[in-house]
Design a protein around this motif. Sequence first.
Motif, short mmCIF file in Angstrom:
data_model
loop_
_atom_site.label_atom_id
_atom_site.label_comp_id
_atom_site.label_asym_id
_atom_site.label_seq_id
_atom_site.Cartn_x
_atom_site.Cartn_y
_atom_site.Cartn_z
N UNK A 52 0.84 -1.21 0.00
CA UNK A 52 0.00 0.00 0.00
C UNK A 52 0.88 1.25 0.00
N UNK A 53 1.95 1.23 0.78
CA UNK A 53 2.86 2.39 0.82
C UNK A 53 3.52 2.61 -0.53
N UNK A 54 3.89 1.54 -1.21
CA UNK A 54 4.51 1.65 -2.54
C UNK A 54 3.52 2.26 -3.53
N UNK A 55 2.28 1.81 -3.50
CA UNK A 55 1.26 2.35 -4.41
C UNK A 55 1.01 3.83 -4.13
N UNK A 56 0.95 4.21 -2.85
CA UNK A 56 0.76 5.62 -2.50
C UNK A 56 1.94 6.47 -2.98
N UNK A 57 3.16 5.94 -2.85
CA UNK A 57 4.35 6.67 -3.30
C UNK A 57 4.32 6.86 -4.82
N UNK A 58 3.90 5.83 -5.54
CA UNK A 58 3.78 5.96 -7.00
C UNK A 58 2.72 6.99 -7.36
N UNK A 59 1.62 7.01 -6.62
CA UNK A 59 0.58 8.01 -6.85
C UNK A 59 1.08 9.42 -6.62
N UNK A 60 1.93 9.60 -5.60
CA UNK A 60 2.49 10.92 -5.33
C UNK A 60 3.41 11.37 -6.46
N UNK A 61 4.15 10.44 -7.05
CA UNK A 61 5.01 10.79 -8.19
C UNK A 61 4.13 11.26 -9.35
N UNK A 62 3.05 10.55 -9.62
CA UNK A 62 2.16 10.93 -10.72
C UNK A 62 1.45 12.25 -10.45
N UNK A 63 1.13 12.52 -9.19
CA UNK A 63 0.42 13.76 -8.83
C UNK A 63 1.24 15.00 -9.18
N UNK A 64 2.56 14.87 -9.27
CA UNK A 64 3.41 16.01 -9.65
C UNK A 64 3.08 16.54 -11.04
#
Length: 151
Positions: free
Chosen positions: A79-91
């Motif tokens: 879940x933490x990995x998926x959230x981190x990937x989402x944060x990268x995309x949010x940029x």
Amino acid sequence: MSTVKDRLTADMRAALKARDELTTSTLRMALAAIGNAEVAGKAKRELSDEEALAVLTKEAKKRREAAAAFADAGRVDQAAKERAEGEVLDRYLPRQLDDEALAGIVATALAEGGFTGKAQMGPAMKAAQAAVAGQAEGGRVAAEVRRQLGL
């Protein structure tokens, strides 16, 4: 090549040189999704910036949903990995509207179109989505339209 795609490629190369594995893999995935969208259909074509942002929005939503599913299943690391990937995309995505701003934009769109009642939900959604222009998820927009139409 679209400017969004150029920026993703340049940032991926920079992340690769910096040995940032999370950013590199996330941007590769995003570029692959854009590439898949370009070859989908009858003829290969270049996506516009708006279409590329729509693909990125869809990928970010997938990451949020996957993170929630992994968290519910007790897989905190995934879940933490998926959230981190989402944060990268949010940029790369436009800033999302807060609830108050969303309510104001939807109210204006509904007033301009003269939409009232359940029978006009489809056209009202179309007008509201156009007014919001990707600055809020469709589910949030739909909920606000329903609330303002009294459904």
